[in-house]
Design a protein around this motif. Structure first.
Motif, PDB file in Angstrom:
ATOM      1  N   THR A 120       0.833  -1.199   0.000  1.00  0.00           N
ATOM      2  CA  THR A 120       0.000   0.000   0.000  1.00  0.00           C
ATOM      3  C   THR A 120       0.872   1.257   0.000  1.00  0.00           C
ATOM      4  O   THR A 120       2.094   1.183  -0.186  1.00  0.00           O
ATOM      5  N   THR A 160      -9.606  -0.237   2.610  1.00  0.00           N
ATOM      6  CA  THR A 160      -8.996  -1.331   1.854  1.00  0.00           C
ATOM      7  C   THR A 160      -7.852  -1.955   2.668  1.00  0.00           C
ATOM      8  O   THR A 160      -7.703  -3.176   2.731  1.00  0.00           O
ATOM      9  N   ASP A 204      -7.122   2.776  -0.391  1.00  0.00           N
ATOM     10  CA  ASP A 204      -5.901   1.985  -0.211  1.00  0.00           C
ATOM     11  C   ASP A 204      -4.772   2.920   0.242  1.00  0.00           C
ATOM     12  O   ASP A 204      -3.853   3.226  -0.503  1.00  0.00           O
TER      13      ASP A 204
END
Lengths: 406, 249
Positions: A120, A160, A204
């Motif tokens: 990420t 996310t 994210d």
């Protein structure tokens, strides 16, 4: 002769040949329905883009570094070393139109919690970041000014990241995750924002104090970008100009030097995207318009055949007292009736289709009056335009010859 | 005649075809009074059709004057002619010329559509009355394809009557019908003439049809060769009853 009489005569004549009328109408129906659906879908696309951009904050101003030196090693914009804390301070202290400002230092990396991990992005920002981006917290709290000053090892997670690092039912607040080697305590979770207008997953992300990110992750004093918020959407342009001026000043750029940064506003992005979707819509409408034109030519074709076929009827009408202009009006009204009823059917069909598109594809479809009005008047014009010549031909027939026509 | 509906004075009609001038009517003069039943006869090429077109105000003479109910037709424009046809003349054609897929009532009402002075309700009333006058009260909503030839011609006659014209102009109106039906139509014409006093001009080439009229004008090569009153008018109704019943075989 009264107009109502003409309409009645034309209606009677049309009802005498229903199937042909319906088939002729079909061209217009399809054309109009296409115009309506495409118009509505295009407008829907504009709405959806606007909504997405609005979710990012309508007053948002983004500054990214830019190289104004064509020589040397070219770097990615986040790695350019032009934006520093000095720029932030200058804007914070001297700007009139900027309500809040936050730096941004981004880095890609692996987030880990227990046995789970997820690639990420960590974004180092300050405590004012959430309102600037129009983001909000689902649970927990945002880090404070003190956390920023003290290089606190805290973070706020996007949904996310939560989904990939924590099994269902586990509350991430208070847990400690790692970003690469850096341990961070989760203090908040962001609300779901979905995809951005460009298809990025905005959930994210891991937010941490920029001081922590700069010291522990990027090991750099330069920022990848600056987010600012204008006091209102209307002041967005003024704020942009102000930021440009202030940054040029702090960067000590001479008048002939170009900017070593780029300022993008939401308003500008909206404009660009609207131009693109607008062009696309116009293009598709043009194609739909061509099908409408073909429908009109179909009307002309049928009207020609009709005049030929009904020559004796025209002769009879003339012999019992119809003047040339009575015949002209009757055939013209017939053509207009066909095109207008085709137009109305097309509008209804188009609206139904737009609703189906909305339901099936979850595409917001805007029901608009102007494509309806335009296609309706266009239909009437088509009827008059393509019906006129055959009708004129009919009105100029010699009654003697028309009566004897086989 | 004290009350002339038609006055023709030295009517000539020429057609130009290429460099040739074809003279079809070469000077025709006659008067027709109100209430007359006139047949115009002649072989093909005699100028019968051209005379009919002139009488029906569909065509204008090259020379001579034609007065219809006091109006000099030669001086009128195309639109004025249309108006005159609408108000003064009732046409009956050989091929009926009814609008297909249209009820008898709507067919009969058609001429009234071109008269703005007549309202929708009056139109309906007068059309119904005209249909009743020709004995088709029961058939008002029937379309032409649901009617026999004789019935269709009677609808056409009703259409010719509906605007209360000064003259009914029939063009071979029995040409498509068998003897019995022809007689029926002629009986109707005679009744309209004697009972309602309608002026009828009937163009035909059948001599036995001429026998039903009160006067016969015979054309040959664009000139009148005979113009007689008929001393022995055959009553069509009576002859119809005397016809042997049709045997089916």
């Amino acid at each position: 002769m009264k107009i109502f009489n003409h309409i009645q005569l034309a209606y009677q004549a049309m009802m005498r040949n229903r199937m042909r009328g319906i088939l002729t109408m079909l061209g217009i129906v399809i054309g109009v329905a296409a115009v309506i659906v495409i118009g509505a879908a295009g407008e829907g696309a504009k709405y959806s883009i606007k909504a997405t951009l609005a979710s990012m904050g309508t007053n948002l101003i983004m500054v990214t570094p830019l190289s104004n030196d064509p020589g040397g090693t070219r770097l990615q914009s986040e790695e350019l070393q032009t934006l520093t804390l000095k720029d932030i301070k200058a804007i914070e202290e001297r700007s009139l139109y900027v309500s809040a400002i936050s730096p941004s230092s981004q880095s890609e990396g692996q987030a880990i919690h227990g046995a789970l991990n997820w690639p990420t992005t960590i974004e180092g920002v300050n405590e004012k970041f959430l309102p600037i981006r129009n983001w909000s917290l689902k649970s927990g709290t945002m880090f404070t000014e003190k956390d920023v000053k003290t290089y606190a090892k805290v973070c706020v997670l996007g949904q996310t990241v939560v989904n990939h690092l924590f099994s269902k039912g586990i509350d991430p607040i208070g847990k400690i995750i790692r970003f690469g080697k850096l341990p961070l305590q989760v203090i908040g979770v962001l609300n779901i924002k979905g995809q951005s207008a460009f298809g990025q997953d905005q959930d994210d992300v891991i937010l941490s104090p920029y001081t922590t990110v700069q010291k522990r992750v990027t090991a750099s004093v330069y920022f990848g970008g600056i987010y600012a918020s204008a006091k209102s959407e209307a002041l967005s342009d003024a704020a942009t100009k102000e930021i440009v001026d202030l940054l040029r000043l702090t960067h000590r750029l001479r008048a002939e030097e170009s900017n070593d940064f780029e300022v993008l506003t939401q308003v500008e992005m909206l404009r660009t995207l609207n131009t693109v979707t607008g062009l696309l819509t116009i293009l598709l409408m043009g194609i739909a318009g061509i099908s409408l034109l073909i429908g009109g030519i179909g009307i002309m074709n049928i009207m020609y055949v009709t005049v030929k076929e009904r020559t004796r009827e025209i002769g009879l009408r003339m012999s019992i007292g119809a003047r040339g202009r009575d015949i002209l009006s009757q055939f013209l009204i017939e053509a207009v009736l066909i095109s207008v009823s085709g137009g109305i059917t097309g509008i209804i069909l188009g609206q139904l289709n737009a609703l189906i598109v909305e339901k099936l594809m979850h595409w917001p479809v805007a029901a608009l009056t102007y494509p309806m009005l335009i296609s309706f008047s266009f239909c009437t014009l088509i009827g008059i335009f393509f019906g006129y010549y055959p009708a004129l031909k009919a009105s100029r027939l010699d009654p003697i010859e028309a009566l004897r026509y086989e | 005649m004290m009350n002339d509906i038609l006055v023709l004075d030295n009517i000539k009609r020429d057609f130009r075809r290429g460099d040739d001038m074809i003279r079809v009517l070469k000077g025709i003069s006659f008067h027709i009074g109100a209430g007359e039943f006139v047949t115009i006869m002649g072989s093909s090429g005699s100028g019968k059709t051209t005379l009919l077109n002139t009488l029906g105000c569909l065509d204008k003479p090259t020379e001579g004057t034609y007065l219809l109910d006091g109006t000099n037709v030669g001086l009128l424009s195309r639109d004025e002619l249309a108006r005159l046809r609408n108000r003064k003349i009732g046409f009956v054609f050989q091929a009926y010329n009814l609008l297909p897929r249209t009820s008898a009532l709507d067919n009969v009402a058609l001429p009234l559509f071109y008269n703005p002075a007549i309202s929708a309700s009056e139109r309906k009333e007068r059309a119904a009355a005209a249909l009743e006058a020709v004995g088709l009260r029961e058939r008002m909503q029937h379309t032409p394809n649901e009617l026999s030839g004789g019935q269709q011609q009677r609808v056409a006659i009703a259409r010719a009557l509906v605007n209360e014209p000064v003259m009914i102009l029939a063009d071979e109106a029995t040409g498509n019908l068998d003897t019995r039906t022809s007689y029926e139509i002629m009986a109707l014409m005679q009744e309209l003439n004697t009972v309602q006093g309608k002026t009828i001009v009937f163009v035909t080439h059948e001599p036995d049809i001429a026998a039903f009229s009160s006067r016969t004008i015979v054309l040959r090569d664009g000139l009148i060769v005979k113009d007689n009153d008929n001393p022995d008018i055959h009553p069509a109704r009576q002859m119809l009853e005397e016809l042997p019943l049709m045997d089916d075989y």
